[in-house]
Design an enzyme around this catalytic site. Sequence first.
Site, PDB file in Angstrom:
ATOM      1  N   ARG A 110      31.483  11.443 -19.987  1.00  0.00           N
ATOM      2  CA  ARG A 110      30.442  12.198 -20.700  1.00  0.00           C
ATOM      3  C   ARG A 110      30.466  13.614 -20.167  1.00  0.00           C
ATOM      4  O   ARG A 110      30.657  13.823 -18.962  1.00  0.00           O
ATOM      5  CB  ARG A 110      29.063  11.557 -20.495  1.00  0.00           C
ATOM      6  CG  ARG A 110      27.934  12.277 -21.222  1.00  0.00           C
ATOM      7  CD  ARG A 110      26.661  11.433 -21.397  1.00  0.00           C
ATOM      8  NE  ARG A 110      26.062  11.009 -20.147  1.00  0.00           N
ATOM      9  CZ  ARG A 110      26.160   9.789 -19.650  1.00  0.00           C
ATOM     10  NH1 ARG A 110      26.828   8.849 -20.301  1.00  0.00           N
ATOM     11  NH2 ARG A 110      25.586   9.486 -18.498  1.00  0.00           N
ATOM     12  N   TYR A 143      33.254   5.791 -24.156  1.00  0.00           N
ATOM     13  CA  TYR A 143      33.134   4.688 -23.191  1.00  0.00           C
ATOM     14  C   TYR A 143      33.975   3.520 -23.708  1.00  0.00           C
ATOM     15  O   TYR A 143      33.615   2.893 -24.708  1.00  0.00           O
ATOM     16  CB  TYR A 143      31.660   4.281 -23.049  1.00  0.00           C
ATOM     17  CG  TYR A 143      30.748   5.477 -22.890  1.00  0.00           C
ATOM     18  CD1 TYR A 143      30.521   6.043 -21.635  1.00  0.00           C
ATOM     19  CD2 TYR A 143      30.158   6.089 -24.009  1.00  0.00           C
ATOM     20  CE1 TYR A 143      29.717   7.174 -21.498  1.00  0.00           C
ATOM     21  CE2 TYR A 143      29.360   7.215 -23.882  1.00  0.00           C
ATOM     22  CZ  TYR A 143      29.140   7.754 -22.624  1.00  0.00           C
ATOM     23  OH  TYR A 143      28.352   8.874 -22.503  1.00  0.00           O
ATOM     24  N   HIS A 158      23.164   3.894 -18.364  1.00  0.00           N
ATOM     25  CA  HIS A 158      22.124   4.256 -17.387  1.00  0.00           C
ATOM     26  C   HIS A 158      22.366   3.568 -16.047  1.00  0.00           C
ATOM     27  O   HIS A 158      21.441   3.037 -15.428  1.00  0.00           O
ATOM     28  CB  HIS A 158      20.732   3.924 -17.937  1.00  0.00           C
ATOM     29  CG  HIS A 158      20.335   4.839 -19.055  1.00  0.00           C
ATOM     30  ND1 HIS A 158      19.352   4.534 -19.967  1.00  0.00           N
ATOM     31  CD2 HIS A 158      20.801   6.059 -19.420  1.00  0.00           C
ATOM     32  CE1 HIS A 158      19.229   5.530 -20.831  1.00  0.00           C
ATOM     33  NE2 HIS A 158      20.104   6.468 -20.521  1.00  0.00           N
ATOM     34  N   HIS A 167      13.877  13.947 -21.499  1.00  0.00           N
ATOM     35  CA  HIS A 167      13.929  13.739 -22.956  1.00  0.00           C
ATOM     36  C   HIS A 167      12.646  14.377 -23.457  1.00  0.00           C
ATOM     37  O   HIS A 167      11.594  13.729 -23.519  1.00  0.00           O
ATOM     38  CB  HIS A 167      14.004  12.247 -23.297  1.00  0.00           C
ATOM     39  CG  HIS A 167      15.288  11.623 -22.809  1.00  0.00           C
ATOM     40  ND1 HIS A 167      15.451  10.284 -22.635  1.00  0.00           N
ATOM     41  CD2 HIS A 167      16.487  12.182 -22.470  1.00  0.00           C
ATOM     42  CE1 HIS A 167      16.679  10.040 -22.197  1.00  0.00           C
ATOM     43  NE2 HIS A 167      17.333  11.178 -22.092  1.00  0.00           N
ATOM     44  N   ASP A 211       0.817  -1.219   0.000  1.00  0.00           N
ATOM     45  CA  ASP A 211       0.000   0.000   0.000  1.00  0.00           C
ATOM     46  C   ASP A 211       0.855   1.276   0.000  1.00  0.00           C
ATOM     47  O   ASP A 211       0.401   2.339   0.403  1.00  0.00           O
ATOM     48  CB  ASP A 211      -0.969   0.003   1.189  1.00  0.00           C
ATOM     49  CG  ASP A 211      -0.231  -0.153   2.512  1.00  0.00           C
ATOM     50  OD1 ASP A 211       1.003  -0.356   2.487  1.00  0.00           O
ATOM     51  OD2 ASP A 211      -0.888  -0.067   3.560  1.00  0.00           O
ATOM     52  N   HIS A 219      25.575   6.715 -28.154  1.00  0.00           N
ATOM     53  CA  HIS A 219      24.302   7.434 -28.018  1.00  0.00           C
ATOM     54  C   HIS A 219      24.321   8.703 -28.858  1.00  0.00           C
ATOM     55  O   HIS A 219      25.334   9.044 -29.470  1.00  0.00           O
ATOM     56  CB  HIS A 219      23.990   7.732 -26.543  1.00  0.00           C
ATOM     57  CG  HIS A 219      25.059   8.495 -25.806  1.00  0.00           C
ATOM     58  ND1 HIS A 219      25.218   9.850 -25.932  1.00  0.00           N
ATOM     59  CD2 HIS A 219      26.012   8.084 -24.929  1.00  0.00           C
ATOM     60  CE1 HIS A 219      26.212  10.247 -25.149  1.00  0.00           C
ATOM     61  NE2 HIS A 219      26.717   9.183 -24.534  1.00  0.00           N
ATOM     62  N   GLU A 256      25.833  16.472 -25.283  1.00  0.00           N
ATOM     63  CA  GLU A 256      26.429  15.499 -24.373  1.00  0.00           C
ATOM     64  C   GLU A 256      27.215  14.380 -25.055  1.00  0.00           C
ATOM     65  O   GLU A 256      26.851  13.207 -24.955  1.00  0.00           O
ATOM     66  CB  GLU A 256      25.337  14.887 -23.497  1.00  0.00           C
ATOM     67  CG  GLU A 256      24.110  14.381 -24.240  1.00  0.00           C
ATOM     68  CD  GLU A 256      23.088  13.735 -23.296  1.00  0.00           C
ATOM     69  OE1 GLU A 256      23.485  12.853 -22.536  1.00  0.00           O
ATOM     70  OE2 GLU A 256      21.908  14.131 -23.341  1.00  0.00           O
ATOM     71  N   ASP A 289      19.801  18.854 -16.722  1.00  0.00           N
ATOM     72  CA  ASP A 289      20.402  17.568 -17.109  1.00  0.00           C
ATOM     73  C   ASP A 289      21.882  17.814 -17.400  1.00  0.00           C
ATOM     74  O   ASP A 289      22.225  18.340 -18.464  1.00  0.00           O
ATOM     75  CB  ASP A 289      19.671  17.025 -18.348  1.00  0.00           C
ATOM     76  CG  ASP A 289      20.168  15.649 -18.760  1.00  0.00           C
ATOM     77  OD1 ASP A 289      20.950  15.043 -18.004  1.00  0.00           O
ATOM     78  OD2 ASP A 289      19.775  15.192 -19.851  1.00  0.00           O
ATOM     79  N   HIS A 300      19.393  15.875 -26.877  1.00  0.00           N
ATOM     80  CA  HIS A 300      17.941  15.697 -26.975  1.00  0.00           C
ATOM     81  C   HIS A 300      17.288  16.996 -26.528  1.00  0.00           C
ATOM     82  O   HIS A 300      17.909  17.813 -25.849  1.00  0.00           O
ATOM     83  CB  HIS A 300      17.483  14.515 -26.110  1.00  0.00           C
ATOM     84  CG  HIS A 300      18.013  14.555 -24.695  1.00  0.00           C
ATOM     85  ND1 HIS A 300      17.428  15.301 -23.699  1.00  0.00           N
ATOM     86  CD2 HIS A 300      19.091  13.963 -24.122  1.00  0.00           C
ATOM     87  CE1 HIS A 300      18.111  15.145 -22.572  1.00  0.00           C
ATOM     88  NE2 HIS A 300      19.142  14.356 -22.796  1.00  0.00           N
ATOM     89  N   GLU A 321      28.064  17.001 -20.387  1.00  0.00           N
ATOM     90  CA  GLU A 321      26.721  17.396 -20.847  1.00  0.00           C
ATOM     91  C   GLU A 321      26.323  18.746 -20.280  1.00  0.00           C
ATOM     92  O   GLU A 321      26.403  18.979 -19.071  1.00  0.00           O
ATOM     93  CB  GLU A 321      25.712  16.340 -20.388  1.00  0.00           C
ATOM     94  CG  GLU A 321      24.262  16.699 -20.681  1.00  0.00           C
ATOM     95  CD  GLU A 321      23.283  15.602 -20.307  1.00  0.00           C
ATOM     96  OE1 GLU A 321      23.594  14.809 -19.399  1.00  0.00           O
ATOM     97  OE2 GLU A 321      22.204  15.548 -20.924  1.00  0.00           O
ATOM     98  N   ASP A 361      25.757  11.995 -13.804  1.00  0.00           N
ATOM     99  CA  ASP A 361      24.743  12.530 -14.719  1.00  0.00           C
ATOM    100  C   ASP A 361      23.495  12.727 -13.880  1.00  0.00           C
ATOM    101  O   ASP A 361      22.848  11.757 -13.469  1.00  0.00           O
ATOM    102  CB  ASP A 361      24.509  11.532 -15.860  1.00  0.00           C
ATOM    103  CG  ASP A 361      23.508  12.050 -16.884  1.00  0.00           C
ATOM    104  OD1 ASP A 361      22.876  13.098 -16.637  1.00  0.00           O
ATOM    105  OD2 ASP A 361      23.355  11.390 -17.945  1.00  0.00           O
TER     106      ASP A 361
END
Length: 456
Positions: free
Chosen positions: A422, A404, A259, A377, A38, A366, A400, A287, A370, A424, A276
């Site tokens: 990265r 890698y 991610h 996004h 719950d 990637h 960004e 972002d 975006h 960004e 990130d």
Amino acid sequence: MISTQNLFAQRRNDLLSKMPEASVALIASGDETIRNRDVEFPFRAESDFWYLTGFTEPDSVLVLIRSEVFQRQAQVLDNEDHVYPSDHQAWLFVRPKDPEQETWQGRRLGVDDAPGVLGIDQAWSIEELDERAPEFLMQAEQLLVSFGQLEVWSLRIADWLAGLKSQVRKGIEAPSQLLDLDRWLHEQRLIKTRDEIDWMREAAKISVAGHLAAMRVCKPGAYEYQLQAELEYRFKQLGADRVAFNSIVASGENACILHYTENKAILKSGDLVLIDAGAEWRGYAGDISHTFPVNGRFSREQKQLYECVLRAQRAAIEQVKPGQAYDQMHQASIKCLTEGLFNLNLLQGSLEDLIKQQAIKRFFMHGTGHWLGMDVHDVGRYKLDGQWRHFKPGMVVTVEPGLYIAPQSEGVDQKWWGIGIRIEDDVLVTETGNEVLTLGLPRSVEEIELWMQNNQ
Ligand code: GLY
Ligand code: MN
Ligand code: MN
């Protein structure tokens, strides 16, 4: 600056003025979702609904009705006592007041206060939605809903339409077309107004502050989640609504998982850490990705790759300007990253072929960015009639690029393994070029090393 209430009314009117004649749009705020047993996940209203109402309660539905619907109803329904609205209408179905529920679950705006507080034309209880559906659907030509939400609506709409169609002998007609509302609403959301840009600036500013706070506590032996805690504490302390998406704090080879959100590993001297993360402010997302050495000093290889990504990011940001095609920033970063890895002998062959064949995909899998807005996004099309669309003032995009080099990468010298980087930033397209909203973090190798020397 216009009042907040007028701002949302203006957004609804803008959308209504663009919708087809005699059409109706339905926009839902979404329902609460059970996390386990719950316990609910924290509720966050759907961005489309929030954007048009400023209202963030669950179980609510906004209905936008073009005035022609009522003109047509007046012609068919010979009801002289009924006063049909002459203007476009915004109706809202909300949770009714309920003292017991509110004691347990929290306050509700309720039906009576909704028109005054939100500046909408009529409010009803959400429990009346099915019963009142004919009042806004009858004689409408088109029904507009986000096709991303069709699952929510399909059975309900089918019932409503069947009910209207069964009255065909009275001259009653149901909408004959179902259209994707995104075509109108998401194009509107793509271009940010001055108020939205102010809120995005604030989201960016808080996001920067959070990243700096995480840098401050970074040291060998700390855990990734401790950096996350610091970052998110700062966001909250500065009044952020929440995180704009699950924070990624990825040290060492974890940075090669795009991610990664486990955030449980211990930070090791000699590794980099990639964060990130972004704050949400009044519904708008920041972002930012930032990569820096756990012990404050880049190794030779880390520095070489970091500078390559930074060059690519700068080249990509230069492409963000009015009139430039969206994909040019990606092309610029691909070119720069490929040249960089070619010079470091991580990619071999002819440079021209490597660029043409997008050989960099192995290490940069990637896109370069975006749209950014209420959704991280964000909404809006990237191509129009098959062509990359051109930037316009008011668009906000992330830039960004990354590299890698996964551990055990075949044919790659071991010294590069496990490095993930990265960088960004959030970039606003202006009349004359662009403005980076997320300035304030040390970005170059020298700036980062100096900052860490002085702040730890
Ligand atoms: N944080 C998600 C992204 O950068 O796209
Ligand atoms: Mn992003
Ligand atoms: Mn990001």
